[in-house]
Enzyme design. Structure first.
Site, PDB file in Angstrom:
ATOM      1  N   THR A 208       0.826  -1.205   0.000  1.00 12.26           N
ATOM      2  CA  THR A 208       0.000   0.000   0.000  1.00 12.26           C
ATOM      3  C   THR A 208       0.857   1.251   0.000  1.00 12.26           C
ATOM      4  OG1 THR A 208      -1.664  -1.200   1.278  1.00 12.26           O
ATOM      5  CG2 THR A 208      -1.865   1.192   1.199  1.00 12.26           C
TER       6      THR A 208
ATOM      7  N   TYR B 206     -13.277  -3.980  -1.651  1.00 11.32           N
ATOM      8  CA  TYR B 206     -14.479  -3.650  -2.424  1.00 11.32           C
ATOM      9  C   TYR B 206     -15.378  -4.867  -2.604  1.00 11.32           C
ATOM     10  CZ  TYR B 206     -17.785  -1.592  -5.605  1.00 11.32           C
ATOM     11  OH  TYR B 206     -18.948  -1.150  -6.165  1.00 11.32           O
TER      12      TYR B 206
ATOM     13  N   TYR C  89      -2.352 -10.012   5.460  1.00  7.80           N
ATOM     14  CA  TYR C  89      -2.348  -8.584   5.793  1.00  7.80           C
ATOM     15  C   TYR C  89      -3.761  -8.171   6.149  1.00  7.80           C
ATOM     16  CZ  TYR C  89      -1.474  -3.519   5.069  1.00  7.80           C
ATOM     17  OH  TYR C  89      -1.377  -2.165   5.212  1.00  7.80           O
TER      18      TYR C  89
ATOM     19  N   ARG D 263      -8.752   0.059   5.607  1.00 11.91           N
ATOM     20  CA  ARG D 263      -8.638   0.283   4.165  1.00 11.91           C
ATOM     21  C   ARG D 263      -9.535  -0.647   3.350  1.00 11.91           C
ATOM     22  NH1 ARG D 263      -4.516   3.391   1.864  1.00 11.91           N
ATOM     23  NH2 ARG D 263      -3.030   4.243   3.377  1.00 11.91           N
TER      24      ARG D 263
ATOM     25  N   LYS E 162       0.403  -9.636   9.155  1.00 13.41           N
ATOM     26  CA  LYS E 162       0.617  -8.207   9.409  1.00 13.41           C
ATOM     27  C   LYS E 162      -0.672  -7.677   9.995  1.00 13.41           C
ATOM     28  CE  LYS E 162       1.544  -3.705   7.335  1.00 13.41           C
ATOM     29  NZ  LYS E 162       1.808  -2.924   6.097  1.00 13.41           N
TER      30      LYS E 162
ATOM     31  N   ILE F  75       6.040  -4.027  10.241  1.00 15.68           N
ATOM     32  CA  ILE F  75       6.163  -3.637   8.835  1.00 15.68           C
ATOM     33  C   ILE F  75       5.824  -2.160   8.795  1.00 15.68           C
ATOM     34  CG2 ILE F  75       5.297  -3.979   6.496  1.00 15.68           C
ATOM     35  CD1 ILE F  75       4.962  -6.934   7.171  1.00 15.68           C
TER      36      ILE F  75
END
Length: 295
Positions: free
Chosen positions: A46, A109, A135, A140, A163, A205
């Site tokens: 990202t 989405y 992740y 997000r 993560k 991270i």
């Protein structure tokens, strides 16, 4: 299985010049990060603005990264998308290119339920023979990997880490209480490094690691060694950490990578650089920190 890395992995920015990827700046940034004790490099995540990169740019960045690193630290490729097949294709390419692992974000989405997540991640992990980091960043993607889902996925031989960018340490505790001790958790939030490490996390991270990787690694090592000064030393980093959180990632941190000479201060739409009256205080805070001035 041993962790892919311990300590600070850097979610690298992608430098631009005239709206093209600046591969020279990218190589120089890699050298800076390795010279300053980054333990792993994450490419095309990202922070690297991967949704705005072409397939060719994504592949060239990874090739360039693997070649430049030359085995000095692990390279992890961000290959997760909201298409399972595209994620498989990118993950196979990453393995063939020499990446040491892949990082897979939850589908966004067209988000799925937990059964769909298990099927999605399993389908990708089945097609490669390098480690997979899940992740979880619900802020997000609009969905979270439930702790029980992490447990089920952790039984796959290639899925070795998470993560955790949930930002809720209760979630971290729940996952750690469920998974085997060999399954690694990395924080995705710079500001909780000491607490996350104290709970048993294997590292971070990092976004701010793009500019202060050595300082963050020093805190991690201090926490692991039981150094009583680690938390107070971490507090001295907070002005820089807060500065890179003032707007949507990677908008602020790219002001600082540009200050270090790693590309122009440029992003791709829909992201825009900070207005000057916001950018300059961030740069001033960073430069004051570099000079050892408390702000």
């Amino acid at each position: 299985m041993s962790p892919i890395f311990e300590g600070i992995g850097v979610a690298m920015t992608t430098p631009f010049k005239d709206n093209q990827v600046d591969y020279d700046a990218f190589r120089r940034h890699i050298e800076y990060l390795i010279d300053n004790n980054a333990q792993s490099l994450i490419i095309n995540g990202t922070t690297g603005e991967s949704p705005t990169l072409s397939d060719e740019e994504i592949k060239n960045l990874l090739k360039t990264g693997v070649e430049t690193v030359a085995g000095r630290v692990p390279v992890i490729a961000g290959t997760g998308t909201n298409s399972t097949q595209k994620s498989i294709d990118l993950s196979i390419f990453a393995e063939e290119t020499g990446a040491d692992g892949v990082m897979l974000i939850t589908p966004y989405y067209n988000k799925s339920n937990q059964r769909g997540l298990i099927a999605h991640f399993t389908a990708i992990a089945d097609q490669i023979n390098i480690p997979v980091i899940l992740y979880n960043v619900p802020g997000r993607t609009g969905m979270s990997i439930e702790a029980e889902t992490v447990l089920e996925l952790s039984h796959h031989k290639n899925i070795v880490a998470l993560k955790d960018a949930v930002g809720d340490l209760n979630y971290t505790i729940n996952v750690l209480n469920l998974v085997d001790s060999e399954f690694s958790l990395y924080s995705g939030n710079d500001d909780n490094l000491p607490d996350f490490t104290a709970l048993g996390g294997k590292g971070l991270i990092s976004v701010v690691g793009n500019v202060i990787p050595g300082e963050m690694q020093d805190i991690y090592e201090g926490m692991k060694a039981g150094d009583q000064t680690a938390r107070s030393r971490f507090n001295t980093l907070m002005p820089v950490i807060n500065a890179v959180q003032i707007d949507v990632n990677p908008i602020p941190v790219k002001a600082l990578t540009a200050e270090l000479g790693f590309g122009e201060y440029a992003l791709r739409l829909p992201l825009l650089p900070l207005e000057e009256e916001v950018r300059q205080p961030i740069v001033d805070t960073f430069n004051a920190f570099r000079k050892g001035v408390r702000v």
